[in-house]
Design a protein around this motif. Sequence first.
Motif, PDB file in Angstrom:
ATOM      1  N   GLU A  35       9.324 -12.944 -20.896  1.00  0.00           N
ATOM      2  CA  GLU A  35       8.087 -13.838 -20.618  1.00  0.00           C
ATOM      3  C   GLU A  35       8.486 -14.424 -19.405  1.00  0.00           C
ATOM      4  N   GLU A  36       9.862 -14.465 -18.933  1.00  0.00           N
ATOM      5  CA  GLU A  36      10.364 -15.049 -17.586  1.00  0.00           C
ATOM      6  C   GLU A  36       9.676 -13.902 -16.470  1.00  0.00           C
ATOM      7  N   GLN A  37       9.625 -12.704 -16.796  1.00  0.00           N
ATOM      8  CA  GLN A  37       8.905 -11.607 -15.861  1.00  0.00           C
ATOM      9  C   GLN A  37       7.634 -11.648 -15.992  1.00  0.00           C
ATOM     10  N   LYS A  38       6.882 -12.076 -16.990  1.00  0.00           N
ATOM     11  CA  LYS A  38       5.730 -12.144 -17.082  1.00  0.00           C
ATOM     12  C   LYS A  38       4.955 -13.231 -16.169  1.00  0.00           C
ATOM     13  N   ARG A  39       5.701 -14.545 -16.254  1.00  0.00           N
ATOM     14  CA  ARG A  39       5.305 -15.766 -15.516  1.00  0.00           C
ATOM     15  C   ARG A  39       5.685 -15.413 -14.009  1.00  0.00           C
ATOM     16  N   LYS A  40       6.782 -14.618 -13.729  1.00  0.00           N
ATOM     17  CA  LYS A  40       6.809 -14.519 -12.319  1.00  0.00           C
ATOM     18  C   LYS A  40       5.630 -13.434 -11.835  1.00  0.00           C
ATOM     19  N   ALA A  41       5.414 -12.342 -12.624  1.00  0.00           N
ATOM     20  CA  ALA A  41       4.224 -11.553 -12.166  1.00  0.00           C
ATOM     21  C   ALA A  41       2.985 -12.279 -11.981  1.00  0.00           C
ATOM     22  N   VAL A  42       2.574 -13.127 -12.828  1.00  0.00           N
ATOM     23  CA  VAL A  42       1.239 -13.987 -12.652  1.00  0.00           C
ATOM     24  C   VAL A  42       1.526 -14.748 -11.401  1.00  0.00           C
ATOM     25  N   GLU A  43       2.687 -15.468 -11.328  1.00  0.00           N
ATOM     26  CA  GLU A  43       2.885 -16.164  -9.823  1.00  0.00           C
ATOM     27  C   GLU A  43       2.560 -15.277  -8.702  1.00  0.00           C
ATOM     28  N   ARG A  44       3.414 -14.005  -8.838  1.00  0.00           N
ATOM     29  CA  ARG A  44       2.893 -13.199  -7.732  1.00  0.00           C
ATOM     30  C   ARG A  44       1.670 -12.821  -7.495  1.00  0.00           C
ATOM     31  N   PHE A  45       0.934 -12.728  -8.646  1.00  0.00           N
ATOM     32  CA  PHE A  45      -0.542 -12.412  -8.524  1.00  0.00           C
ATOM     33  C   PHE A  45      -1.160 -13.383  -7.814  1.00  0.00           C
ATOM     34  N   PHE A  46      -0.980 -14.744  -8.250  1.00  0.00           N
ATOM     35  CA  PHE A  46      -1.720 -16.020  -7.617  1.00  0.00           C
ATOM     36  C   PHE A  46      -1.579 -15.901  -6.198  1.00  0.00           C
ATOM     37  N   ARG A  47      -0.366 -15.358  -5.862  1.00  0.00           N
ATOM     38  CA  ARG A  47      -0.122 -15.463  -4.041  1.00  0.00           C
ATOM     39  C   ARG A  47      -0.536 -14.296  -3.479  1.00  0.00           C
ATOM     40  N   SER A  48      -0.940 -13.412  -4.088  1.00  0.00           N
ATOM     41  CA  SER A  48      -1.265 -12.064  -3.658  1.00  0.00           C
ATOM     42  C   SER A  48      -2.578 -12.091  -2.799  1.00  0.00           C
ATOM     43  N   ASP A  49      -2.907 -11.014  -1.908  1.00  0.00           N
ATOM     44  CA  ASP A  49      -4.028 -10.376  -1.389  1.00  0.00           C
ATOM     45  C   ASP A  49      -5.023 -10.201  -2.179  1.00  0.00           C
ATOM     46  N   TRP A  50      -4.585  -9.523  -3.415  1.00  0.00           N
ATOM     47  CA  TRP A  50      -5.671  -9.102  -4.363  1.00  0.00           C
ATOM     48  C   TRP A  50      -6.337 -10.312  -4.931  1.00  0.00           C
ATOM     49  N   PHE A  51      -5.652 -11.372  -5.184  1.00  0.00           N
ATOM     50  CA  PHE A  51      -6.155 -12.511  -5.751  1.00  0.00           C
ATOM     51  C   PHE A  51      -7.139 -13.337  -4.753  1.00  0.00           C
ATOM     52  N   GLY A  52      -6.764 -13.097  -3.495  1.00  0.00           N
ATOM     53  CA  GLY A  52      -7.696 -13.564  -2.606  1.00  0.00           C
ATOM     54  C   GLY A  52      -9.025 -12.632  -2.409  1.00  0.00           C
ATOM     55  N   ILE A  53      -8.949 -11.363  -2.727  1.00  0.00           N
ATOM     56  CA  ILE A  53     -10.020 -10.511  -2.805  1.00  0.00           C
ATOM     57  C   ILE A  53     -10.984 -11.007  -3.869  1.00  0.00           C
ATOM     58  N   LEU A  54     -10.333 -11.269  -5.280  1.00  0.00           N
ATOM     59  CA  LEU A  54     -11.194 -11.462  -6.239  1.00  0.00           C
ATOM     60  C   LEU A  54     -11.932 -13.015  -6.147  1.00  0.00           C
ATOM     61  N   THR A  55     -11.361 -14.054  -5.418  1.00  0.00           N
ATOM     62  CA  THR A  55     -11.969 -15.206  -5.505  1.00  0.00           C
ATOM     63  C   THR A  55     -11.782 -16.004  -4.109  1.00  0.00           C
ATOM     64  N   ASP A  56     -12.512 -17.087  -4.145  1.00  0.00           N
ATOM     65  CA  ASP A  56     -12.232 -17.854  -2.758  1.00  0.00           C
ATOM     66  C   ASP A  56     -11.291 -18.923  -3.245  1.00  0.00           C
ATOM     67  N   VAL A  57     -10.955 -18.958  -4.613  1.00  0.00           N
ATOM     68  CA  VAL A  57      -9.890 -19.996  -5.048  1.00  0.00           C
ATOM     69  C   VAL A  57      -8.706 -19.907  -4.208  1.00  0.00           C
ATOM     70  N   ASP A  58      -7.965 -20.990  -3.913  1.00  0.00           N
ATOM     71  CA  ASP A  58      -6.641 -20.845  -3.268  1.00  0.00           C
ATOM     72  C   ASP A  58      -5.660 -20.716  -4.559  1.00  0.00           C
TER      73      ASP A  58
END
Length: 72
Positions: A35-58
């Motif tokens: 679960e700690e790994q899952k949480r960290k992976a999602v946090e990395r996703f929120f900070r990633s370039d990929w997230f920025g491609i998907l949405t304009d949300v910060d």
Amino acid sequence: MSGYEALANAVILQAVRDWRDACRILKSYPENFSEEQKRKAVERFFRSDWFGILTDVDGRLLLRKLQEEQAS
């Protein structure tokens, strides 16, 4: 809303649910490595370039709001 936008929104909403679920489990079982790994992976996703491609949300702002939600 286009199919692409709907899919992007669904991906982001699932990431939010995954993050909340991981945090909820970690409150009861703080040593839960997966679960700690899952949480960290999602946090990395929120900070990633990929997230920025998907949405304009910060993504960093979204993560900060989620963390504030958990703290209250």
